[in-house]
Design a protein around this motif. Structure first.
Motif, short mmCIF file in Angstrom:
data_model
loop_
_atom_site.label_atom_id
_atom_site.label_comp_id
_atom_site.label_asym_id
_atom_site.label_seq_id
_atom_site.Cartn_x
_atom_site.Cartn_y
_atom_site.Cartn_z
N GLY A 37 0.80 -1.22 0.00
CA GLY A 37 0.00 0.00 0.00
C GLY A 37 0.83 1.27 0.00
O GLY A 37 2.05 1.25 -0.10
N GLY A 38 0.12 2.39 0.13
CA GLY A 38 0.73 3.71 0.13
C GLY A 38 0.43 4.46 -1.16
O GLY A 38 0.02 3.87 -2.15
N VAL A 39 0.62 5.75 -1.12
CA VAL A 39 0.42 6.56 -2.31
C VAL A 39 1.72 6.62 -3.11
O VAL A 39 2.81 6.55 -2.56
N ASP A 40 1.59 6.73 -4.40
CA ASP A 40 2.77 6.79 -5.27
C ASP A 40 3.44 8.15 -5.21
O ASP A 40 4.67 8.25 -5.26
N VAL A 41 2.62 9.21 -5.13
CA VAL A 41 3.13 10.58 -5.18
C VAL A 41 2.40 11.43 -4.15
O VAL A 41 1.18 11.30 -3.99
N LEU A 70 3.67 7.37 2.12
CA LEU A 70 4.30 7.21 0.82
C LEU A 70 4.80 5.78 0.67
O LEU A 70 5.49 5.25 1.53
N ARG A 71 4.46 5.15 -0.44
CA ARG A 71 4.83 3.75 -0.64
C ARG A 71 6.34 3.59 -0.80
O ARG A 71 7.08 4.56 -0.96
N TYR A 72 6.79 2.36 -0.79
CA TYR A 72 8.19 2.05 -1.06
C TYR A 72 8.59 2.61 -2.43
O TYR A 72 7.90 2.40 -3.42
N GLN A 73 9.66 3.39 -2.46
CA GLN A 73 10.16 4.09 -3.65
C GLN A 73 9.15 5.10 -4.21
O GLN A 73 9.18 5.42 -5.39
N GLY A 74 8.29 5.61 -3.34
CA GLY A 74 7.39 6.68 -3.73
C GLY A 74 8.13 8.01 -3.79
O GLY A 74 9.31 8.11 -3.43
N ARG A 75 7.44 9.06 -4.22
CA ARG A 75 8.09 10.35 -4.37
C ARG A 75 7.19 11.47 -3.87
O ARG A 75 5.99 11.45 -4.08
N MET A 76 7.83 12.41 -3.21
CA MET A 76 7.13 13.60 -2.72
C MET A 76 7.75 14.82 -3.38
O MET A 76 8.96 15.01 -3.37
N VAL A 77 6.89 15.66 -3.98
CA VAL A 77 7.36 16.84 -4.70
C VAL A 77 6.84 18.09 -4.00
O VAL A 77 5.71 18.11 -3.52
N THR A 78 7.69 19.11 -3.92
CA THR A 78 7.31 20.34 -3.23
C THR A 78 7.71 21.56 -4.05
O THR A 78 8.75 21.57 -4.71
N CYS A 79 6.87 22.59 -3.98
CA CYS A 79 7.18 23.86 -4.64
C CYS A 79 7.04 25.02 -3.67
O CYS A 79 7.03 26.19 -4.07
N GLY A 80 6.92 24.72 -2.37
CA GLY A 80 6.75 25.78 -1.39
C GLY A 80 6.56 25.21 0.00
O GLY A 80 6.67 23.99 0.21
N ALA A 81 6.28 26.10 0.96
CA ALA A 81 6.12 25.67 2.35
C ALA A 81 5.27 26.69 3.09
O ALA A 81 5.76 27.43 3.94
N THR A 82 3.99 26.73 2.78
CA THR A 82 3.12 27.76 3.32
C THR A 82 2.92 27.66 4.83
O THR A 82 2.60 28.64 5.48
N ALA A 83 3.13 26.46 5.40
CA ALA A 83 2.93 26.28 6.83
C ALA A 83 4.25 26.14 7.58
O ALA A 83 4.26 25.78 8.76
N GLY A 84 5.37 26.41 6.91
CA GLY A 84 6.67 26.33 7.59
C GLY A 84 7.70 25.59 6.77
O GLY A 84 7.44 24.51 6.27
N TYR A 85 8.90 26.21 6.62
CA TYR A 85 9.93 25.64 5.75
C TYR A 85 10.93 24.76 6.50
O TYR A 85 11.80 24.14 5.87
#
Length: 336
Positions: A228-232, A249-264
Motif C-alpha cells: 500500500g501507500g500513495v505513489d506521489v 508514501l509507498r516504497y520508492q514513492g516520491r514527494m514533490v514540493t514547490c513551497g512551504a506555506t505552513a513552515g519551511y
C-alpha cells in the motif's frame, strides 16, 4: 491610469486604488492593456512584508495577467507582434524579478512588458482563463509532468488542494488517469474537490491524516513496491504535514514540493526516506513551453481553470481579505 497600490506593508487596509503615470514601452517592449489579472498566494505575503524581500514601494499586486497589445516600443514594429493581439504575460522578468514582487504588478490598466514575456492566446480562451494560468497552473504543470512524472493508475495525495496550484494538480492528475486523494479545509471545499474530479477529499487539518490516507491507499510495506501507500505526494504545505506524508508514501514513492506555506523547517523522519527509498523532489516555477501547453489545453477543452470570483480592481481589498482568510477555491480574478 488607475492601479491598485500599497505604500507600506500591513493588512488589506493599506491597499487603495490610485492614479499613476501610464508606462511608456521601451525598445523591445509592448504596452499591454490589462483585461484581467489574478492574485496569488504570494500577494498577501508581499503586502504583509513577511517574505524578507525588499519590495520597492509603492507596489502594485498581481503577477498573472492577460490583455491586448496597445502599443509597441520604438524599433519593435518588425518583430512579429501587432497592436491589438491578445496575449498572456509570463510574470518572471529577466533581470527584474517577478511582477508584484520586485516589479510593479498587473492590477492596473496598463503594463509595459518585454516581448519575450508575451504568449499569444488562442481565440477561444478568455482573458480571465488566461490570467488564471501562469503562476499557479504553470507551477502545477511542471510539478506533475516534469518533476513528479505522474503516470496513469498511480495514486496521488494533493495537500491544500483548494487553491490555484492544488486545484490544477487535481485536474492534471485526473487528466493523466491517476487516482487523487485531496485535502480541503471545509465541507464545501471538499464537495468542490469531488466535483473537480478528486476520488477522495479529506479535511486539511485532520490529525488523523495518516490513518485516513492508509485506509484508502493501504499501508506502505518495507521493500515491497506492490504493497500500500500513495505513489506521489504533492506537498507545498510543509509544517506538520511533512513527516506525516513520509508515513503514507509507498516504497520508492516520491514527494514533490514547490513551497512551504505552513513552515519551511518542519520536523522530519529520515528513517522513512532511506528505508523506503523515497525520493524528495523540488520544483520551482514554470516554463514558457508549459504556459503554451496550458493555453492549448484550455483551447481544446481539456482543462478549465477554476475561477473563484471576478471583480474590478477597485475591490482588491475584498479579494485580498478573502484570500488571506482561506476562503478562495481556485483563482481570484480582477479586471480594470
Amino acid at each position: 491610469m488607475k492601479a491598485a497600490l500599497y505604500d507600506r506593508h500591513g493588512g488589506v487596509e493599506e491597499l487603495y486604488l490610485g492614479e499613476v503615470p501610464t508606462p511608456e514601452p521601451a525598445s523591445g517592449e509592448a504596452l499591454i492593456r490589462i483585461r484581467a489579472c489574478a492574485l496569488n498566494g504570494f500577494d498577501p505575503m508581499m503586502l504583509g512584508g513577511t517574505t524578507g524581500l525588499r519590495v520597492p514601494l509603492p507596489m502594485t499586486p498581481c503577477g498573472d495577467a492577460a490583455g491586448e497589445i496597445a502599443a509597441l516600443g520604438p524599433e519593435t514594429e518588425a518583430v512579429g507582434w501587432e497592436v491589438g493581439e491578445r496575449v498572456m504575460i509570463d510574470p518572471l522578468l529577466e533581470g527584474r524579478g517577478m511582477l508584484g514582487e520586485k516589479a510593479p504588478g498587473a492590477a492596473s490598466e496598463y503594463l509595459s512588458i518585454p516581448l519575450g514575456n508575451l504568449v499569444r492566446m488562442p481565440a477561444n480562451v478568455s482573458f480571465e482563463q488566461a490570467a488564471a494560468l501562469p503562476v499557479a497552473y504553470g507551477t502545477a504543470l511542471r510539478m506533475i509532468e516534469d518533476r513528479a512524472r505522474v503516470e496513469p493508475d498511480e495514486t496521488v495525495l494533493v495537500l491544500g488542494a483548494t487553491g490555484g496550484v492544488g486545484s490544477c494538480c487535481v485536474q492534471l492528475c485526473k487528466r493523466i488517469g491517476a487516482r487523487v486523494i485531496a485535502t480541503g479545509g471545509s465541507t464545501r471545499k471538499r464537495e468542490l474537490l469531488r466535483a473537480l474530479g478528486a476520488d477522495h477529499a479529506l479535511p486539511s487539518r485532520s490529525v488523523e491524516l495518516v490513518r485516513q490516507v492508509r485506509e484508502i491507499a493501504g499501508r506502505p510495506r518495507y521493500h515491497d513496491p506492490d504493497a500500500g501507500g500513495v505513489d506521489v505526494v504533492i506537498n507545498y504545505i510543509g509544517g506538520s504535514t511533512w513527516a506525516a506524508c513520509l508515513k503514507v508514501l509507498r516504497y520508492q514513492g516520491r514527494m514533490v514540493t514547490c513551497g512551504a506555506t505552513a513552515g519551511y523547517d518542519p520536523p522530519t523522519d529520515i528513517r522513512y526516506i532511506w528505508s523506503f527509498e523515497q525520493s524528495i523532489i523540488g520544483s520551482d516555477g514554470w516554463s514558457g513551453e508549459g504556459l503554451i501547453r496550458l493555453l492549448d489545453m484550455v483551447a481544446a477543452g481539456e482543462l478549465d481553470p477554476v475561477i473563484h470570483a471576478v471583480r474590478p480592481i477597485g475591490r482588491i481589498r475584498e479579494a485580498m481579505r478573502e484570500l488571506m482568510a482561506r476562503e478562495v477555491f481556485g483563482k481570484s480574478i480582477l479586471t480594470p
